[in-house]
Design a protein around this motif. Structure first.
Motif, PDB file in Angstrom:
ATOM      1  N   UNK A 146       0.952  -1.110  -0.077  1.00  0.00           N
ATOM      2  CA  UNK A 146      -0.029  -0.122   0.161  1.00  0.00           C
ATOM      3  C   UNK A 146       0.815   1.251   0.217  1.00  0.00           C
ATOM      4  N   UNK A 147       2.065   1.291   0.813  1.00  0.00           N
ATOM      5  CA  UNK A 147       2.776   2.169   0.948  1.00  0.00           C
ATOM      6  C   UNK A 147       3.430   2.690  -0.627  1.00  0.00           C
ATOM      7  N   UNK A 148       4.098   1.662  -1.037  1.00  0.00           N
ATOM      8  CA  UNK A 148       4.791   1.778  -2.637  1.00  0.00           C
ATOM      9  C   UNK A 148       3.588   2.260  -3.503  1.00  0.00           C
ATOM     10  N   UNK A 151       3.027   6.059  -2.698  1.00  0.00           N
ATOM     11  CA  UNK A 151       4.206   7.099  -3.267  1.00  0.00           C
ATOM     12  C   UNK A 151       4.757   6.839  -4.552  1.00  0.00           C
ATOM     13  N   UNK A 152       4.673   5.687  -5.112  1.00  0.00           N
ATOM     14  CA  UNK A 152       5.515   5.386  -6.311  1.00  0.00           C
ATOM     15  C   UNK A 152       4.459   5.627  -7.620  1.00  0.00           C
ATOM     16  N   UNK A 153       3.177   5.445  -7.634  1.00  0.00           N
ATOM     17  CA  UNK A 153       2.266   5.350  -8.693  1.00  0.00           C
ATOM     18  C   UNK A 153       1.982   6.691  -8.964  1.00  0.00           C
ATOM     19  N   UNK A 154       1.768   7.183 -10.201  1.00  0.00           N
ATOM     20  CA  UNK A 154       1.353   8.766 -10.444  1.00  0.00           C
ATOM     21  C   UNK A 154      -0.086   9.057 -10.046  1.00  0.00           C
ATOM     22  N   UNK A 155      -0.223  10.085  -9.162  1.00  0.00           N
ATOM     23  CA  UNK A 155      -1.483  10.509  -9.027  1.00  0.00           C
ATOM     24  C   UNK A 155      -2.089  10.034  -7.598  1.00  0.00           C
ATOM     25  N   UNK A 156      -1.336   9.011  -7.170  1.00  0.00           N
ATOM     26  CA  UNK A 156      -1.723   8.461  -5.990  1.00  0.00           C
ATOM     27  C   UNK A 156      -1.713   8.979  -4.763  1.00  0.00           C
ATOM     28  N   UNK A 157      -0.827  10.119  -4.496  1.00  0.00           N
ATOM     29  CA  UNK A 157      -0.791  10.735  -3.246  1.00  0.00           C
ATOM     30  C   UNK A 157      -1.970  11.824  -3.321  1.00  0.00           C
TER      31      UNK A 157
END
Length: 479
Positions: A146-148, A151-157
């Protein structure tokens, strides 16, 4: 603890006698049609079916054969339906005139809440299943996965921020939470839902394969997003600003009608072109003093004249009490009109108006505005005491002019049961008392307005008396 009709006391809940009916006055055609509800409901369900069809056409059924791929596939479906319902939720409360006239704010709010919680639940399912599915594929701990993802996928923040905002709105929409908030505070918090919807869009476009894999999917989702955004900009922002500027409403007078009851009359330009009817309410912002940005939903307490509008408010200790201090000449911003409690939903010649307490305000306007002959309209007005009756003189004058039947039901309500009746009528059931007052009520349109518990009791009595659900029009003084 009395019940009176006009100036004469009535024996033990006996109904007043109808005056003879003269040549019938033609009734205006209804402003809303029953098929409007069917079409809106059909379009809503069709949108969900389109989303499911797009999921199937993308080959997702074949993915159900494996554990990880199947969990991911169901998670995608939950996310797609959640996104669709989220946009439908926005459209339901975008103040679309046709939707407002068809359902009214009370029912729209209930549907909005149901759709909203369903969308939120599906969003949570989407997050859980996608996390579990990817964790299984990658051989990771679900929390690390879930953290990855965030943090790593575009737009997820941005999607995470959207989730927090939507959860906050949902929590403050729970009935127990709403009781602890003023309406004005809750309304401001609720506006963060639009920010949440906007923050969710980048995630759907950048990482949501199902949104862009087919030209039809792309057209569908962009069309739905544009429609939702346009509806908000036009009907929740543009139209209120236009009407506020065009009509230039200003306070003409502030009058105390009784203990804690304040009437505010406003005048303005071209009010005959403001599409508001007796029985409806608007969101009012009095642009003077503190709290000028807060919107207040108040019903008209008199039929609009084309040159003035009047509201009447009970001082409940919040911003409603500040109305007595508003100075004549103060500017007023408006949003609306809203509500289904107006002459346009009338389907029958005979009408019964059922009012409790300050809930008489929209029904007093309807008593004035409804086309009627003597005996066509009956007003049953419930109050705790003679001192709590608002507009008694005005109501009696309207009754004399129109031939409407008026019954005042006074006295403290029965304490040990859920009912609309006063203590002295405890020997009667709710439906028995209502039928005694209006023997032919099953043939009437019924308008009900008051506090939520009272409206529920009255509505149940009307249904038990034979009034079909579609002929009952209600407004609850709650949110």
């Amino acid at each position: 603890m009395t019940m009176t009709s006009r100036h004469r006391p009535l024996p033990a809940l006996a109904a007043p006698v109808s005056p003879p009916v003269a040549q019938p006055t033609p009734l205006r055609p209804s402003a809303t049609q029953p098929w409007h509800r069917d079409v809106i409901g059909l379009l809503t369900w069709a949108s969900v079916l389109v989303v499911v069809a797009l999921w199937v056409s993308d080959g997702q059924l074949q993915e159900l054969g494996g554990w990880a791929s199947g969990v991911n596939s169901i998670g995608r479906l939950a996310g797609l339906v959640s996104a669709d319902l989220l946009l439908i939720q926005v459209l339901l409360m975008a103040r679309l005139p046709l939707v407002e006239r068809t359902y009214g704010q009370d029912e729209l709010a209930r549907r909005h809440r149901l759709v909203g919680f369903t969308s939120l639940n599906l969003m949570v399912v989407h997050i859980l299943l996608i996390t579990l599915g990817y964790a299984s594929q990658d051989g990771k701990n679900p929390f690390a996965e879930l953290w990855d993802l965030v943090v790593d996928y575009p737009g997820m923040l941005l999607a995470a921020a959207a989730t927090v905002l939507l959860v906050m709105v949902a929590v403050t929409s729970i009935k127990r939470s709403r009781r602890k908030l003023r309406y004005e505070s809750w309304h401001l918090l609720h506006l963060y839902a639009y920010l949440g919807v906007g923050l969710a869009l980048p995630h759907q476009l950048w990482t949501g394969e199902d949104f862009l894999t087919h030209w039809f999917a792309t057209v569908y989702w962009w069309s739905l997003w544009i429609a939702a955004a346009a509806a908000i900009l036009v009907f929740r922002v543009g139209l209120p600003i236009y009407r506020t500027v065009r009509h230039d409403l200003r306070v003409a007078s502030v009058v105390e009608e009784g203990p804690g009851i304040i009437s505010v009359t406003m005048t303005g330009r071209h009010l005959h072109r403001l599409p508001v009817a007796a029985g409806q309410f608007l969101i009012w912002r009095f642009l003077s003093g503190p709290g000028r940005t807060r919107g207040h939903p108040y019903s008209l307490s008199a039929a609009p004249t084309g040159s003035s509008l009047r509201i009447t408010v009970k001082d409940l200790g919040d911003d409603s009490g500040a109305l007595r201090h508003i100075r004549p000449g103060s500017r007023v911003a408006i949003e609306g009109p809203f509500g289904r409690l107006h002459p346009g939903v009338r389907t029958r010649r005979k009408v019964t108006l059922l009012a409790s307490g300050i809930g008489v305000t929209p029904l007093r306007g309807l008593l004035e505005a409804l086309p009627q002959d003597p005996g066509d309209v009956t007003l049953v007005y419930r109050a705790s005491s003679e001192q709590d009756v608002v507009f008694r003189r005005e109501i009696e004058l309207l009754s004399a002019a129109t031939g409407a039947r008026v019954v005042f039901v006074l006295g403290n309500r029965i304490a040990d049961r859920s009912t609309w009746l006063p203590q002295y009528a405890a020997h009667l059931s709710d439906v028995e008392a209502l039928v005694r007052l209006v023997p032919d009520i099953a043939e009437h349109d019924v308008y009900v307005c008051g506090a939520q518990g009272w409206v529920d009791s009255m509505k149940a009595a009307a249904l038990d008396a034979g009034v079909p659900q579609r002929h009952i029009h209600e407004e609850r003084f709650s949110w």
